[in-house]
Every structure is written in C-alpha cells, then in structure tokens.
Design a protein around this motif. Sequence first.
Motif, PDB file in Angstrom:
ATOM      1  N   ALA A  93       0.832  -1.211   0.000  1.00 43.41           N
ATOM      2  CA  ALA A  93       0.000   0.000   0.000  1.00 43.41           C
ATOM      3  C   ALA A  93       0.861   1.253   0.000  1.00 43.41           C
ATOM      4  O   ALA A  93       0.552   2.237  -0.690  1.00 43.41           O
ATOM      5  N   GLU A 110       2.173   1.851  -3.374  1.00 43.82           N
ATOM      6  CA  GLU A 110       1.111   2.366  -4.236  1.00 43.82           C
ATOM      7  C   GLU A 110       0.821   3.840  -3.952  1.00 43.82           C
ATOM      8  O   GLU A 110       0.405   4.571  -4.861  1.00 43.82           O
ATOM      9  N   HIS A 111       1.040   4.286  -2.729  1.00 42.57           N
ATOM     10  CA  HIS A 111       0.896   5.705  -2.421  1.00 42.57           C
ATOM     11  C   HIS A 111       1.818   6.546  -3.310  1.00 42.57           C
ATOM     12  O   HIS A 111       1.494   7.697  -3.628  1.00 42.57           O
ATOM     13  N   LEU A 169      -6.503   6.638  -5.493  1.00 35.57           N
ATOM     14  CA  LEU A 169      -5.662   7.318  -4.508  1.00 35.57           C
ATOM     15  C   LEU A 169      -6.414   7.544  -3.201  1.00 35.57           C
ATOM     16  O   LEU A 169      -5.840   7.416  -2.113  1.00 35.57           O
ATOM     17  N   THR A 210      -8.535   5.662  -1.817  1.00 37.62           N
ATOM     18  CA  THR A 210      -8.796   4.421  -1.075  1.00 37.62           C
ATOM     19  C   THR A 210      -7.583   3.927  -0.310  1.00 37.62           C
ATOM     20  O   THR A 210      -7.708   3.026   0.538  1.00 37.62           O
ATOM     21  N   LEU A 211      -6.408   4.460  -0.587  1.00 36.80           N
ATOM     22  CA  LEU A 211      -5.182   3.903  -0.018  1.00 36.80           C
ATOM     23  C   LEU A 211      -5.013   4.142   1.483  1.00 36.80           C
ATOM     24  O   LEU A 211      -4.533   3.247   2.189  1.00 36.80           O
ATOM     25  N   LEU A 231      -6.725   1.430   3.460  1.00 37.80           N
ATOM     26  CA  LEU A 231      -6.057   0.145   3.287  1.00 37.80           C
ATOM     27  C   LEU A 231      -4.822   0.063   4.182  1.00 37.80           C
ATOM     28  O   LEU A 231      -4.610  -0.939   4.879  1.00 37.80           O
ATOM     29  N   SER A 232      -4.014   1.112   4.171  1.00 40.52           N
ATOM     30  CA  SER A 232      -2.816   1.125   5.010  1.00 40.52           C
ATOM     31  C   SER A 232      -3.176   0.992   6.485  1.00 40.52           C
ATOM     32  O   SER A 232      -2.557   0.213   7.225  1.00 40.52           O
ATOM     33  N   CYS A 292      -5.022  -8.383  -8.400  1.00 31.62           N
ATOM     34  CA  CYS A 292      -5.754  -7.560  -7.434  1.00 31.62           C
ATOM     35  C   CYS A 292      -6.991  -8.292  -6.918  1.00 31.62           C
ATOM     36  O   CYS A 292      -7.306  -8.226  -5.725  1.00 31.62           O
ATOM     37  N   PHE A 330      -9.383  -0.521  -2.782  1.00 34.96           N
ATOM     38  CA  PHE A 330      -8.316  -0.283  -3.763  1.00 34.96           C
ATOM     39  C   PHE A 330      -8.170  -1.472  -4.701  1.00 34.96           C
ATOM     40  O   PHE A 330      -8.163  -1.322  -5.932  1.00 34.96           O
TER      41      PHE A 330
END
Length: 219
Positions: free
Chosen positions: A43, A46-47, A84, A86-87, A90-91, A144, A164
């Motif tokens: 995650a 991906e940020h 972006l 949704t991250l 998730l983290s 995914c 995400f």
Amino acid sequence: MTGPARALLDSVQQELAPREDDNRLVPMVRAGTAPRDVLAAVAAEEHRIVPCDWRSFLTLATRAQEQPLREFFTGLAQGEGTALGTLPKLSRALGWSDEDVAAYRPKAGCQAYPAYMSWLALHAEPADAAVAILSNFAAFGGYCAEIAKGLRERYGLSDSDCEFFDLFGAPAPGADRQAEAAVQAGLDSGRLDEGRAREYAHLFQDYELMFWNTLPDAA
C-alpha cells in the motif's frame, strides 16, 4: 466477429498469460502467510505509484492525436484519482498510520513499474502504449482480485478496506469497448506499430512481476 483491435489485444495477452509461480506474493496472501507489514508496504508503494501513473496517463492523453485514445487515457487518469483516495484506509487496516506511510522508503524494484510508465508517457506512441498498458492490466486485475479475496478471508479486512484492490480487480462497465476503440483508432491511423507495442507489453509485464516479487523477497 472479432475486430482487429480485439484480436491484437487477445494475442498479446495470451503471450503474457502469467504462470502460477510468476508472482510470489499472491500465493502467500491466498494462504494467509504474507506478513502484514509486507502487505502494508504494498500500500505504501502504491501511495507513490498512483500519483505518478495519474500524471503519466494525463500526459498520454495530451499527446494522443485520436479522440478515442485521448478519452481512454483520460478515463485511466480518473481511475487513478479514485484509487488514490482508497489507499489511506487500506494502510490503516493493515496496521500502518499515515506517518508510517510517509516515513516508508520505497524499493527500487517496486518503483521501476511507474518509472517505465513515465518513460512510455514521454517517448512511446500513445497507441503502442495503450496496447502495452491494456495487456498488463489483464494480469494486474487478476492479481488484485486474488489479493482482495485473500485480505477478506485470511486477514479479516472489510469490503471498504479492500476497495483499492476491488477497483482494479474488476473492469469498469464499458471499459472493454473503450479500450478496443482506442486501439482500433491507433490501427486506423497507422500510428500503432504492433512490434513496438508487443515489446513494450513484455517489458511492462516484467516490471509488473518485479513489483510483486520485490517485497516478499526482501521480507
């Protein structure tokens, strides 16, 4: 009847169809053996990746001369904007705070993918880049979807937490038609070079697997 654009995409995707052992992270998530810190690092990577890809898609939209290609890349950029947002959840669901994500040092093997995307945005014919991106999305979407399933079943994450991966795991309505129209526009204009498109697609797939395998290899 299958049109030329669909036939080209199907052909490239068949060439790049991933083998079971290509991606070492997905089976770990499926089995619940991937450490949460490794998943949180995905995650965090991906940020950094999503804003880069967002700009790359907008650059390709600006450079494209055919309207279907401009619409295709603009749509991809809009999708990155949605992703972006949704991250952060998730983290946090994986145990990392916003401060943890900010302090994380990204891995070169993970960031090679967006670096190549940026190269395509600046140097590739947009139609050739579209074929490469679409061919890669077939594998990326499958990964995914599997990770989202594993996060729910093995790690107890909620639907909201997995948004995400859900976004990329299932194509948006009408996405296939828009993609085919973009590639067909490149074919009709004569600007799409099939050999270059395949070359870009194969490199993209290599960078894709490098992203997924860097973190479990480093754990």
